[in-house]
Design an enzyme around this catalytic site. Sequence first.
Site, PDB file in Angstrom:
ATOM      1  N   ARG A 201       0.840  -1.183   0.000  1.00  0.00           N
ATOM      2  CA  ARG A 201       0.000   0.000   0.000  1.00  0.00           C
ATOM      3  C   ARG A 201       0.882   1.242   0.000  1.00  0.00           C
ATOM      4  NH1 ARG A 201      -2.036  -3.562   3.923  1.00  0.00           N
ATOM      5  NH2 ARG A 201      -4.157  -4.342   3.514  1.00  0.00           N
ATOM      6  N   LYS A 226      -2.052  -1.522   7.642  1.00  0.00           N
ATOM      7  CA  LYS A 226      -3.399  -0.961   7.740  1.00  0.00           C
ATOM      8  C   LYS A 226      -4.307  -1.790   8.623  1.00  0.00           C
ATOM      9  CE  LYS A 226      -7.329   0.406   4.848  1.00  0.00           C
ATOM     10  NZ  LYS A 226      -7.857   0.483   3.464  1.00  0.00           N
ATOM     11  N   HIS A 282      -3.365   3.832  -6.151  1.00  0.00           N
ATOM     12  CA  HIS A 282      -3.792   2.584  -5.504  1.00  0.00           C
ATOM     13  C   HIS A 282      -4.120   1.500  -6.520  1.00  0.00           C
ATOM     14  CE1 HIS A 282      -4.956   0.309  -1.999  1.00  0.00           C
ATOM     15  NE2 HIS A 282      -6.111  -0.010  -2.547  1.00  0.00           N
ATOM     16  N   ARG A 285      -1.675  -1.381  -6.823  1.00  0.00           N
ATOM     17  CA  ARG A 285      -1.802  -2.539  -5.924  1.00  0.00           C
ATOM     18  C   ARG A 285      -2.705  -3.586  -6.562  1.00  0.00           C
ATOM     19  NH1 ARG A 285      -1.532  -4.655  -0.657  1.00  0.00           N
ATOM     20  NH2 ARG A 285      -3.513  -5.091   0.375  1.00  0.00           N
ATOM     21  N   HIS A 309      -3.913  -9.276   2.602  1.00  0.00           N
ATOM     22  CA  HIS A 309      -5.371  -9.368   2.688  1.00  0.00           C
ATOM     23  C   HIS A 309      -5.747 -10.455   3.684  1.00  0.00           C
ATOM     24  CE1 HIS A 309      -5.177  -7.400  -1.382  1.00  0.00           C
ATOM     25  NE2 HIS A 309      -6.106  -6.685  -0.784  1.00  0.00           N
ATOM     26  N   TYR A 318      -9.139  -7.280  -5.542  1.00  0.00           N
ATOM     27  CA  TYR A 318      -7.900  -6.763  -6.133  1.00  0.00           C
ATOM     28  C   TYR A 318      -7.381  -7.631  -7.279  1.00  0.00           C
ATOM     29  CZ  TYR A 318      -7.395  -3.241  -2.535  1.00  0.00           C
ATOM     30  OH  TYR A 318      -7.592  -2.137  -1.731  1.00  0.00           O
TER      31      TYR A 318
END
Length: 332
Positions: A201, A226, A282, A285, A309, A318
């Site tokens: 990220r 995160k 982003h 990613r 994740h 994603y």
Amino acid sequence: MATIRKRRRADGRTTWAVRIQRKGYPIKYASFDTRKAAEDWATEVERAMKRRTYIDTAEAETTTLYKALERYEREWVPRKKGSRQLGNRCKRWRKRAIAAKMLAEVRGTHLAEIRDEMAEAGKAASTIRNELNVISHLYNFARKEWGMEGLKNPVSDIYVPQPPAEGRDRRLVGDEEKRLLEATAYPLREYIILAIETAMRAGELRSLQADRVNLKTCVAHLPETKNSSERDVPLSPRAKQTIKKAPARVDGYVLTPWSASYLSHQFGDLCVSLGIEDLHFHDLRHEATSRLVESGRFSMAECMRITGHKTARLFMRYYHPRAEDLAKRMRS
């Protein structure tokens, strides 16, 4: 018991002042334009006090949203990982006209107008949702932490935009990667390469410390991410060379620790200059995650370990396989 008195104001208007004194409760005062309104209010309050269901809303009626946001910034925002972004959202709310209203006066209709204004200005659903979430959490915080039990959350009365369930599916196409890298230099060039090669990220790249990168084992350690867990990220040969060639910094960071907004603006300006449309930083990613799966070298569990994740559902937001690539595989 309640005492009601008739009073004449300096402008000639008549008002009815109410004073309620009952053991176990602070003295309550209020004024009304008619005696009936005063009597109705007194009856309602006394009945609630007798049943021990009365909730004092005086503080909410005398505290502006502006002052509440200032207190919220002092007491709660510093605890949050994304304190800078949350603080900026609070500042934006304090600049709005609604900030002059008392907490108890703010209604869902007021927030609905602001929501619609943001939508008309082209703000994304996720942006609008994040802005409204600040007010929602502020009201819940005021009830639980500041003792304003009678305060109702006005956000609960309106529709809050939901982000698309499938998420964005923008990936690099054609020679976009080549054009991006040829048109920029350190540190944006390195940000782009490492985002594509590691699936980190933006915040993880900004905070990456040189002493947490082991070029011998080709692993970068992220002590905090995160989702509040640490993670080890394997480095591809390209990522390793990029870090190795990056200028050494006295502050210990691998890259210049730009703010999230500055990095976003720099990348956005680069895309505009190249005529590349609808590409966000982003999205890299998303590109990196899709490439990991398409390489065929890792299982889904291993890919999730690399990207960080926690669930397959989030991971799949994603992964965006290209239809033409799937068609080729069907023919092979």
